[in-house]
Design a protein around this motif. Structure first.
Motif, mmCIF file in Angstrom:
data_model
loop_
_atom_site.group_PDB
_atom_site.id
_atom_site.type_symbol
_atom_site.label_atom_id
_atom_site.label_comp_id
_atom_site.label_asym_id
_atom_site.label_seq_id
_atom_site.Cartn_x
_atom_site.Cartn_y
_atom_site.Cartn_z
ATOM 1 N N PHE A 213 0.836 -1.196 0.000
ATOM 2 C CA PHE A 213 0.000 0.000 0.000
ATOM 3 C C PHE A 213 0.877 1.254 0.000
ATOM 4 C CE2 PHE A 213 -2.871 3.193 1.817
ATOM 5 C CZ PHE A 213 -4.043 2.949 1.100
ATOM 6 N N ASN A 214 1.909 1.235 0.843
ATOM 7 C CA ASN A 214 2.835 2.369 0.895
ATOM 8 C C ASN A 214 3.531 2.594 -0.445
ATOM 9 O OD1 ASN A 214 2.869 3.808 3.349
ATOM 10 N ND2 ASN A 214 3.823 2.097 4.397
ATOM 11 N N VAL A 215 3.939 1.504 -1.083
ATOM 12 C CA VAL A 215 4.593 1.614 -2.387
ATOM 13 C C VAL A 215 3.642 2.238 -3.406
ATOM 14 C CG1 VAL A 215 5.490 0.268 -4.339
ATOM 15 C CG2 VAL A 215 6.197 -0.294 -2.009
ATOM 16 N N THR A 216 2.391 1.805 -3.369
ATOM 17 C CA THR A 216 1.396 2.341 -4.305
ATOM 18 C C THR A 216 1.126 3.814 -4.033
ATOM 19 O OG1 THR A 216 0.377 0.148 -4.393
ATOM 20 C CG2 THR A 216 -0.879 1.970 -5.297
ATOM 21 N N VAL A 217 1.087 4.188 -2.759
ATOM 22 C CA VAL A 217 0.885 5.594 -2.414
ATOM 23 C C VAL A 217 2.038 6.444 -2.948
ATOM 24 C CG1 VAL A 217 0.830 7.239 -0.494
ATOM 25 C CG2 VAL A 217 -0.596 5.199 -0.424
ATOM 26 N N GLU A 219 3.843 5.766 -5.515
ATOM 27 C CA GLU A 219 3.670 5.828 -6.968
ATOM 28 C C GLU A 219 2.650 6.901 -7.339
ATOM 29 O OE1 GLU A 219 2.046 2.999 -10.630
ATOM 30 O OE2 GLU A 219 2.598 2.098 -8.694
ATOM 31 N N VAL A 220 1.540 6.942 -6.604
ATOM 32 C CA VAL A 220 0.521 7.973 -6.841
ATOM 33 C C VAL A 220 1.130 9.359 -6.623
ATOM 34 C CG1 VAL A 220 -1.633 8.967 -5.976
ATOM 35 C CG2 VAL A 220 -1.448 6.498 -6.336
ATOM 36 N N GLY A 221 1.881 9.494 -5.538
ATOM 37 C CA GLY A 221 2.495 10.781 -5.226
ATOM 38 C C GLY A 221 3.433 11.256 -6.323
ATOM 39 N N GLU A 222 4.208 10.317 -6.881
ATOM 40 C CA GLU A 222 5.144 10.679 -7.950
ATOM 41 C C GLU A 222 4.397 11.150 -9.194
ATOM 42 O OE1 GLU A 222 7.336 7.113 -8.401
ATOM 43 O OE2 GLU A 222 8.552 7.402 -6.575
ATOM 44 N N ARG A 223 3.281 10.493 -9.500
ATOM 45 C CA ARG A 223 2.511 10.879 -10.683
ATOM 46 C C ARG A 223 1.836 12.239 -10.478
ATOM 47 N NH1 ARG A 223 0.014 5.296 -13.326
ATOM 48 N NH2 ARG A 223 1.889 4.029 -12.986
ATOM 49 N N LEU A 255 -3.861 7.701 -12.952
ATOM 50 C CA LEU A 255 -3.963 7.201 -11.579
ATOM 51 C C LEU A 255 -4.913 6.015 -11.437
ATOM 52 C CD1 LEU A 255 -4.092 10.499 -9.458
ATOM 53 C CD2 LEU A 255 -2.160 8.956 -9.804
ATOM 54 N N LYS A 256 -5.643 5.692 -12.467
ATOM 55 C CA LYS A 256 -6.660 4.649 -12.342
ATOM 56 C C LYS A 256 -6.086 3.327 -11.849
ATOM 57 C CE LYS A 256 -10.355 2.223 -14.761
ATOM 58 N NZ LYS A 256 -9.984 0.939 -14.138
ATOM 59 N N ASP A 257 -5.042 2.832 -12.481
ATOM 60 C CA ASP A 257 -4.496 1.520 -12.099
ATOM 61 C C ASP A 257 -3.938 1.510 -10.671
ATOM 62 O OD1 ASP A 257 -5.247 0.418 -14.478
ATOM 63 O OD2 ASP A 257 -3.271 0.581 -15.423
ATOM 64 N N PRO A 258 -3.061 2.464 -10.299
ATOM 65 C CA PRO A 258 -2.555 2.412 -8.917
ATOM 66 C C PRO A 258 -3.653 2.615 -7.869
ATOM 67 C CG PRO A 258 -1.828 4.422 -10.014
ATOM 68 C CD PRO A 258 -2.387 3.533 -11.081
ATOM 69 N N VAL A 259 -4.644 3.436 -8.160
ATOM 70 C CA VAL A 259 -5.723 3.641 -7.190
ATOM 71 C C VAL A 259 -6.595 2.385 -7.095
ATOM 72 C CG1 VAL A 259 -7.815 4.966 -6.695
ATOM 73 C CG2 VAL A 259 -5.720 6.147 -7.369
ATOM 74 N N ASP A 260 -6.772 1.689 -8.209
ATOM 75 C CA ASP A 260 -7.483 0.400 -8.154
ATOM 76 C C ASP A 260 -6.723 -0.585 -7.269
ATOM 77 O OD1 ASP A 260 -9.559 1.228 -9.734
ATOM 78 O OD2 ASP A 260 -8.815 0.301 -11.582
ATOM 79 N N ARG A 261 -5.378 -0.583 -7.369
ATOM 80 C CA ARG A 261 -4.573 -1.461 -6.512
ATOM 81 C C ARG A 261 -4.747 -1.078 -5.044
ATOM 82 N NH1 ARG A 261 -0.526 -0.661 -10.369
ATOM 83 N NH2 ARG A 261 0.755 0.564 -8.936
ATOM 84 N N MET A 262 -4.755 0.229 -4.762
ATOM 85 C CA MET A 262 -4.962 0.688 -3.394
ATOM 86 C C MET A 262 -6.283 0.177 -2.851
ATOM 87 S SD MET A 262 -3.655 4.664 -3.580
ATOM 88 C CE MET A 262 -4.230 4.997 -1.910
ATOM 89 N N ARG A 339 -12.324 13.825 -8.969
ATOM 90 C CA ARG A 339 -13.124 13.560 -7.772
ATOM 91 C C ARG A 339 -13.360 12.074 -7.519
ATOM 92 N NH1 ARG A 339 -17.301 18.440 -9.226
ATOM 93 N NH2 ARG A 339 -15.791 20.141 -8.915
ATOM 94 N N PRO A 340 -13.742 11.275 -8.532
ATOM 95 C CA PRO A 340 -13.907 9.830 -8.272
ATOM 96 C C PRO A 340 -12.617 9.170 -7.806
ATOM 97 C CG PRO A 340 -14.912 10.450 -10.368
ATOM 98 C CD PRO A 340 -14.077 11.622 -9.928
ATOM 99 N N ILE A 341 -11.485 9.632 -8.341
ATOM 100 C CA ILE A 341 -10.192 9.070 -7.953
ATOM 101 C C ILE A 341 -9.910 9.354 -6.477
ATOM 102 C CG2 ILE A 341 -7.699 9.265 -8.289
ATOM 103 C CD1 ILE A 341 -9.004 7.784 -10.549
#
Length: 376
Positions: A213-217, A219-223, A255-262, A339-341
């Motif tokens: 989860f931390n790794v995915t966060v 990744e989101v932050g970098e994007r 962000l769709k894929d990493p947020v889906d992983r989250m 907003r959905p993200i």
């Protein structure tokens, strides 16, 4: 001789809901208590005001040592209830203890405002799932009735009678065997050390989920950072608001894929921790009741230390991720595509915040039991 505590109900609701209803939620609690007393001639002690120190003291006392067939938790379910961290914490804390004793019937939700999520099959929200699996009382239409109307009074009576029936049904309930992920069959009656080993074996899986989860966060932050930098360059080129909107729309897709992983990681985490919660609480209770010997004192102390360490890691992760999520609020305000993200990210974070409530309860009980048994 220890006397059994009198019948009681812990009333959990949001004060804003009661304000909207002009005090009807609090009055409903009193009406049910009075009806119960009229039927049984026994007082039904309702704990309503969580700001009252007596509410907290009695809550801890009952769930720790006196949770029997006459202590109810009665949450008033509304959309606002499900958004309340305090209310979610209370329901998760109570159901963990109740399940560890085979007393799930003591959770008696009252659906007050319609919550469409309760009609969704297999909800990923563990609190919604816990409520949906219970036989909750539907008060969504009754709340529109006059409090002195025959229909309203009849349903108050029906609910009070149900409390009486549950007390009678649970009077002889025996605590179920403690079950943990790797436990052997209940007939084998695993001992304290086997159960601790089973619980401990589940921790690496949770640690991995938290790390993923931390790794995915990150990744989101970098994007998000790259998108912000691109917005700055776009502004310098005179791209204006059209340029920013294009970048935000691209970011929402990115962000769709990493947020889906989250979201999936959050679902996996909450499902596991809610499942094991009754077993861990039952194990802590076993240590408290059976005590420790010279032979197993070190193992018990080590097990408690492992639980506390994992809880601290979970708490740190939740705080850091929540801080990051708060920084995204401005981003969601810039474009409706974001907003959905953001909502999905916050929903996945909610699973870990609920898990924090469970870990906190384990740590609280461990601290009390360790002090009582003089464990270091």
């Amino acid at each position: 001789m220890t006397m059994n505590p009198s019948p009681a109900g812990f009333w959990s609701y949001t004060h804003r809901d009661d304000e909207i209803e002009e005090g009807r939620i609090r009055r409903l609690a009193s009406k049910i208590a009075n009806e119960f007393e009229g039927i049984t001639a026994d007082e039904f002690d309702v704990f309503i005001d969580k700001k009252d120190i007596r509410w907290g003291d009695e809550w801890r006392k009952r769930i720790d040592s006196a949770l029997n067939g006459s202590t109810f938790f009665m949450p008033i379910i509304t959309p606002r209830f499900l958004k309340s961290e305090e209310c979610r914490r209370e329901i998760l804390t109570f159901i963990g203890h109740a399940k560890s004793l085979g007393l799930q019937e003591l959770l008696l939700p009252i659906l007050y405002f319609d919550v469409p999520q309760l009609r969704e099959p297999d909800s990923s929200d563990e609190v919604v799932a816990l409520i949906a699996e219970r036989q909750y009382v539907d008060w969504t239409k009754l709340r529109l009735e006059d409090e002195d109307s025959p229909a309203y009074r009849k349903e108050v009576n029906r609910l009070a009678v149900r409390l009486v029936e549950i007390i009678e049904q649970t009077a002889e309930v025996e605590p179920p065997p403690i079950l943990l992920p790797d436990s052997t069959d209940a007939e084998d009656e695993p001992g304290m050390l086997e159960l601790m080993a089973d619980a401990e074996s589940a921790l690496p899986g949770w640690a991995q989920v938290m790390e993923d989860f931390n790794v995915t966060v990150r990744e989101v932050g970098e994007r998000v950072t790259r998108a912000n930098e691109e917005s700055t360059r776009s502004d310098a080129r005179g791209g204006g608001f059209a340029g920013r909107l294009r970048i935000m729309n691209e970011l929402s897709k990115d962000l769709k894929d990493p947020v889906d992983r989250m979201s999936q990681l959050g679902n996996d985490y909450s499902a596991a921790i809610v499942k094991i919660d009754p077993g861990v609480l039952g194990l802590i209770r076993m240590v408290e009741e059976e005590g420790v010997t010279a032979e197993n004192a070190e193992q018990v102390s080590n097990f408690f230390a492992v639980i506390k360490s994992a809880g601290s890691q979970n708490r740190f992760m939740v705080e850091s991720v929540q801080e990051f999520a708060n920084t995204l609020t401005d981003t969601s305000n810039l474009s409706k595509s974001m907003r959905p993200i953001i909502r999905k990210m916050r929903a996945s974070l909610q699973h870990f915040m609920d898990g924090k409530a469970v870990w906190d309860e384990w740590e609280r009980r461990i601290s009390e039991v360790s002090e009582g048994l003089n464990l270091t």
